[in-house]
Design an enzyme around this catalytic site. Structure first.
Site, PDB file in Angstrom:
ATOM      1  N   GLU A 130       0.818  -1.221   0.000  1.00  0.00           N
ATOM      2  CA  GLU A 130       0.000   0.000   0.000  1.00  0.00           C
ATOM      3  C   GLU A 130       0.846   1.263   0.000  1.00  0.00           C
ATOM      4  O   GLU A 130       0.348   2.340  -0.321  1.00  0.00           O
ATOM      5  CB  GLU A 130      -0.972  -0.022   1.181  1.00  0.00           C
ATOM      6  CG  GLU A 130      -1.811  -1.285   1.149  1.00  0.00           C
ATOM      7  CD  GLU A 130      -3.045  -1.250   2.019  1.00  0.00           C
ATOM      8  OE1 GLU A 130      -3.533  -0.164   2.329  1.00  0.00           O
ATOM      9  OE2 GLU A 130      -3.523  -2.344   2.371  1.00  0.00           O
ATOM     10  N   LYS A 156       2.723   3.602   7.287  1.00  0.00           N
ATOM     11  CA  LYS A 156       3.654   2.515   6.945  1.00  0.00           C
ATOM     12  C   LYS A 156       4.803   3.045   6.074  1.00  0.00           C
ATOM     13  O   LYS A 156       5.957   2.651   6.246  1.00  0.00           O
ATOM     14  CB  LYS A 156       2.924   1.377   6.216  1.00  0.00           C
ATOM     15  CG  LYS A 156       1.939   0.590   7.059  1.00  0.00           C
ATOM     16  CD  LYS A 156       2.564  -0.144   8.230  1.00  0.00           C
ATOM     17  CE  LYS A 156       3.437  -1.310   7.799  1.00  0.00           C
ATOM     18  NZ  LYS A 156       3.931  -2.074   8.980  1.00  0.00           N
TER      19      LYS A 156
HETATM   20  P1  NAD Z   1      -2.789  -7.568  12.880  1.00  0.00           P
HETATM   21  O1  NAD Z   1      -3.590  -6.323  13.039  1.00  0.00           O
HETATM   22  O2  NAD Z   1      -3.457  -8.888  12.811  1.00  0.00           O
HETATM   23  O3  NAD Z   1      -1.706  -7.671  14.053  1.00  0.00           O
HETATM   24  C1  NAD Z   1      -0.976  -6.582  14.525  1.00  0.00           C
HETATM   25  C2  NAD Z   1      -0.318  -7.003  15.838  1.00  0.00           C
HETATM   26  O4  NAD Z   1       0.462  -5.907  16.338  1.00  0.00           O
HETATM   27  C3  NAD Z   1      -1.328  -7.356  16.939  1.00  0.00           C
HETATM   28  O5  NAD Z   1      -0.917  -8.531  17.587  1.00  0.00           O
HETATM   29  C4  NAD Z   1      -1.274  -6.163  17.882  1.00  0.00           C
HETATM   30  O6  NAD Z   1      -1.591  -6.475  19.211  1.00  0.00           O
HETATM   31  C5  NAD Z   1       0.176  -5.736  17.713  1.00  0.00           C
HETATM   32  N1  NAD Z   1       0.398  -4.315  18.055  1.00  0.00           N
HETATM   33  C6  NAD Z   1      -0.297  -3.249  17.612  1.00  0.00           C
HETATM   34  N2  NAD Z   1       0.191  -2.120  18.157  1.00  0.00           N
HETATM   35  C7  NAD Z   1       1.238  -2.497  18.939  1.00  0.00           C
HETATM   36  C8  NAD Z   1       2.162  -1.786  19.749  1.00  0.00           C
HETATM   37  N3  NAD Z   1       2.093  -0.456  19.850  1.00  0.00           N
HETATM   38  N4  NAD Z   1       3.099  -2.479  20.405  1.00  0.00           N
HETATM   39  C9  NAD Z   1       3.175  -3.835  20.314  1.00  0.00           C
HETATM   40  N5  NAD Z   1       2.323  -4.554  19.573  1.00  0.00           N
HETATM   41  C10 NAD Z   1       1.373  -3.894  18.893  1.00  0.00           C
HETATM   42  O7  NAD Z   1      -1.898  -7.285  11.593  1.00  0.00           O
HETATM   43  P2  NAD Z   1      -1.290  -8.270  10.494  1.00  0.00           P
HETATM   44  O8  NAD Z   1      -2.261  -8.359   9.380  1.00  0.00           O
HETATM   45  O9  NAD Z   1      -0.777  -9.486  11.128  1.00  0.00           O
HETATM   46  O10 NAD Z   1      -0.082  -7.377   9.983  1.00  0.00           O
HETATM   47  C11 NAD Z   1       1.217  -7.513  10.528  1.00  0.00           C
HETATM   48  C12 NAD Z   1       2.172  -6.598   9.778  1.00  0.00           C
HETATM   49  O11 NAD Z   1       2.160  -6.910   8.392  1.00  0.00           O
HETATM   50  C13 NAD Z   1       1.822  -5.121   9.874  1.00  0.00           C
HETATM   51  O12 NAD Z   1       3.012  -4.385  10.001  1.00  0.00           O
HETATM   52  C14 NAD Z   1       1.139  -4.814   8.549  1.00  0.00           C
HETATM   53  O13 NAD Z   1       1.310  -3.460   8.197  1.00  0.00           O
HETATM   54  C15 NAD Z   1       1.896  -5.746   7.631  1.00  0.00           C
HETATM   55  N6  NAD Z   1       1.173  -6.197   6.434  1.00  0.00           N
HETATM   56  C16 NAD Z   1      -0.083  -6.743   6.535  1.00  0.00           C
HETATM   57  C17 NAD Z   1      -0.727  -7.206   5.391  1.00  0.00           C
HETATM   58  C18 NAD Z   1      -2.087  -7.851   5.465  1.00  0.00           C
HETATM   59  O14 NAD Z   1      -2.657  -8.161   4.422  1.00  0.00           O
HETATM   60  N7  NAD Z   1      -2.623  -8.138   6.632  1.00  0.00           N
HETATM   61  C19 NAD Z   1      -0.100  -7.114   4.140  1.00  0.00           C
HETATM   62  C20 NAD Z   1       1.180  -6.559   4.084  1.00  0.00           C
HETATM   63  C21 NAD Z   1       1.805  -6.110   5.221  1.00  0.00           C
HETATM   64  P1  TYD Z   2      -8.941  -5.018   3.193  1.00  0.00           P
HETATM   65  O1  TYD Z   2      -9.031  -6.448   3.584  1.00  0.00           O
HETATM   66  O2  TYD Z   2      -9.427  -3.978   4.154  1.00  0.00           O
HETATM   67  O3  TYD Z   2      -7.435  -4.747   2.763  1.00  0.00           O
HETATM   68  P2  TYD Z   2      -6.761  -3.448   2.063  1.00  0.00           P
HETATM   69  O4  TYD Z   2      -7.712  -2.311   2.090  1.00  0.00           O
HETATM   70  O5  TYD Z   2      -5.618  -3.237   2.981  1.00  0.00           O
HETATM   71  O6  TYD Z   2      -6.401  -3.884   0.685  1.00  0.00           O
HETATM   72  O7  TYD Z   2      -9.730  -4.824   1.838  1.00  0.00           O
HETATM   73  C1  TYD Z   2      -9.382  -5.546   0.684  1.00  0.00           C
HETATM   74  C2  TYD Z   2     -10.247  -5.074  -0.447  1.00  0.00           C
HETATM   75  O8  TYD Z   2     -11.623  -5.399  -0.149  1.00  0.00           O
HETATM   76  C3  TYD Z   2     -10.215  -3.561  -0.644  1.00  0.00           C
HETATM   77  O9  TYD Z   2     -10.310  -3.285  -2.034  1.00  0.00           O
HETATM   78  C4  TYD Z   2     -11.464  -3.089   0.075  1.00  0.00           C
HETATM   79  C5  TYD Z   2     -12.436  -4.237  -0.121  1.00  0.00           C
HETATM   80  N1  TYD Z   2     -13.422  -4.404   0.965  1.00  0.00           N
HETATM   81  C6  TYD Z   2     -14.782  -4.500   0.667  1.00  0.00           C
HETATM   82  O10 TYD Z   2     -15.199  -4.437  -0.506  1.00  0.00           O
HETATM   83  N2  TYD Z   2     -15.656  -4.653   1.698  1.00  0.00           N
HETATM   84  C7  TYD Z   2     -15.257  -4.718   2.990  1.00  0.00           C
HETATM   85  O11 TYD Z   2     -16.117  -4.846   3.912  1.00  0.00           O
HETATM   86  C8  TYD Z   2     -13.859  -4.641   3.294  1.00  0.00           C
HETATM   87  C9  TYD Z   2     -13.350  -4.706   4.697  1.00  0.00           C
HETATM   88  C10 TYD Z   2     -12.975  -4.471   2.224  1.00  0.00           C
END
Ligand code: NAD
Ligand code: TYD
Length: 341
Positions: A130, A156
């Protein structure tokens, strides 16, 4: 690299990563340092705590808490930090951006300072596609300019820039991975695939934002874990690596695969008011990571099917979350008006 501190390790990707690493590297010790926000859950690591009691440690703490971060590094002889800790949901960043700046920017700075102070072997930052902003055509490469558009993405991107600044200024041994949309077990059911799968299982409507033609590279979380592993062990210092499948699909296509997997009708789909500033398309060029010998195991459609089945088989994990007051309040705020309209 033996004593690894995984910040945010109780969240979705972090918990999958810890499980993966403990299995893959029998000589490593993993310490999870996590504040346990709404998204961080010890249940995500229950099996890990049982199976790897001798090599897994949990410390409850905030990455913004300099003293506790330093004490933890000292006490547990940490040599590597992998920072997953973040506020992570775009929709929440549109409601209240402050905590994103606090954790994703200031928290990253606190960890970088500690990494410098203790002369750690590696600081690895988990980032996201993103930060490139929407790409209507082509695929983002690691040296493309950053153009984040949501408060989440901007926080980020700021974290990434600070990580690179510590490398340039003081030679801190850093690496960064930028992952595409992860899906799989233990994802808090606010992100789209976990939300839609659990709604569909309950025959509840699936709120598709706008026209549903937005595109995402939905990758299985285990592929993200192996990608991070490849960068940790084979990546160049100061380098950034994209992690994804390298292909993308529309949200509506994802939704239909999910419904078909669960045997639910497409009549559950509801087109609702769009997210403000909704990024139309993300797409990653992952050739730099592939050059390290890494490859993804799951195409987007397979990852979606596999994920849908996990939520169908693990109701005991997500039902308590969805029935809780915290979740219900969030859901009503985000969706009640949209679904009524
Ligand atoms: P998540 O929201 O499931 O988990 C985040 C974790 O961080 C939680 O366990 C929370 O308790 C902890 N946390 C939040 N604030 C904190 C703080 N101040 N101190 C200590 N711990 C804290 O997120 P995720 O989906 O597992 O994402 C993990 C990482 O990967 C993030 O950095 C996110 O930006 C990155 N990321 C996520 C995605 C995705 O699709 N989910 C994709 C690319 C990158
Ligand atoms: P999301 O899982 O929030 O991830 P990101 O915005 O970080 O890509 O959303 C993925 C895609 O799905 C994004 O294009 C937004 C869309 N979306 C919906 O259409 N409905 C929803 O309720 C949510 C949470 C996301």
């Amino acid at each position: 690299m033996r004593h690894i501190m995984v910040t945010g390790g109780a969240g979705f990707i972090g918990s999958n990563f810890v499980r993966y690493m403990l299995h893959a590297y029998p000589e490593y010790v993993l310490l999870v340092y996590d504040k346990l926000t709404y998204a961080g859950r010890l249940e995500n690591l229950e099996d890990v705590a049982k199976s790897y009691a001798d090599r897994y440690v949990f410390v409850k703490g905030d990455i913004c808490d300099k003293d506790l971060v330093e004490e933890t590094i000292r006490t547990h002889q940490i040599d590597t930090i992998i920072n997953f800790a973040a506020e992570t949901h775009v929709d929440r960043s549109l409601m209240a951006p402050g905590s994103f700046i606090q954790t994703d920017v200031y928290g990253t700075y606190v960890l970088l300072e500690a990494a410098r102070e203790f002369d750690l072997e590696r600081y690895h930052q988990i980032s996201t596609d993103e930060v490139y902003g929407q790409v209507l055509e082509g695929h983002s490469r690691e040296d493309d300019p950053l153009a984040p558009r949501s408060p989440y993405a901007a926080s980020k991107a700021s974290g990434d820039l600070m990580v690179l600044a510590y490398h340039e200024s003081w030679g801190l041994p850093v690496t960064i991975t930028r992952g595409s949309n992860n899906i799989g077990p233990y994802q808090y059911p606010e992100k789209v695939v976990a939300l839609f799968a659990t709604n569909a299982i309950d025959d509840a409507p699936l709120p598709v934002y706008g026209d549903g033609q937005q595109m995402r590279d939905y990758q299985h979380v285990l592929d993200h874990c192996t990608g991070i592993d490849a960068v940790l062990h084979k990546g160049g210092l100061g380098e950034i690596y994209n992690v994804g499948t390298g292909s993308e699909m529309t949200n509506i296509a994802m939704t239909k695969i999910l419904l078909a997997t669960l045997g639910k009708p497409e009549s559950l789909i509801r087109y609702v008011e769009d997210r403000p500033g909704h990024d139309r398309r993300y797409a990653l060029d992952v050739s730099k990571l592939r050059a390290l010998g890494w490859d993804n195991a799951y195409a987007c459609d397979v990852a979606i099917e596999k994920t849908a089945r996990w939520y169908a088989q693990n109701e005991a994990w997500w039902r308590p979350i969805k029935s809780g007051e915290l979740y219900q309040t969030y859901y009503a705020k985000q969706y009640a008006q949209r679904l009524e309209a």
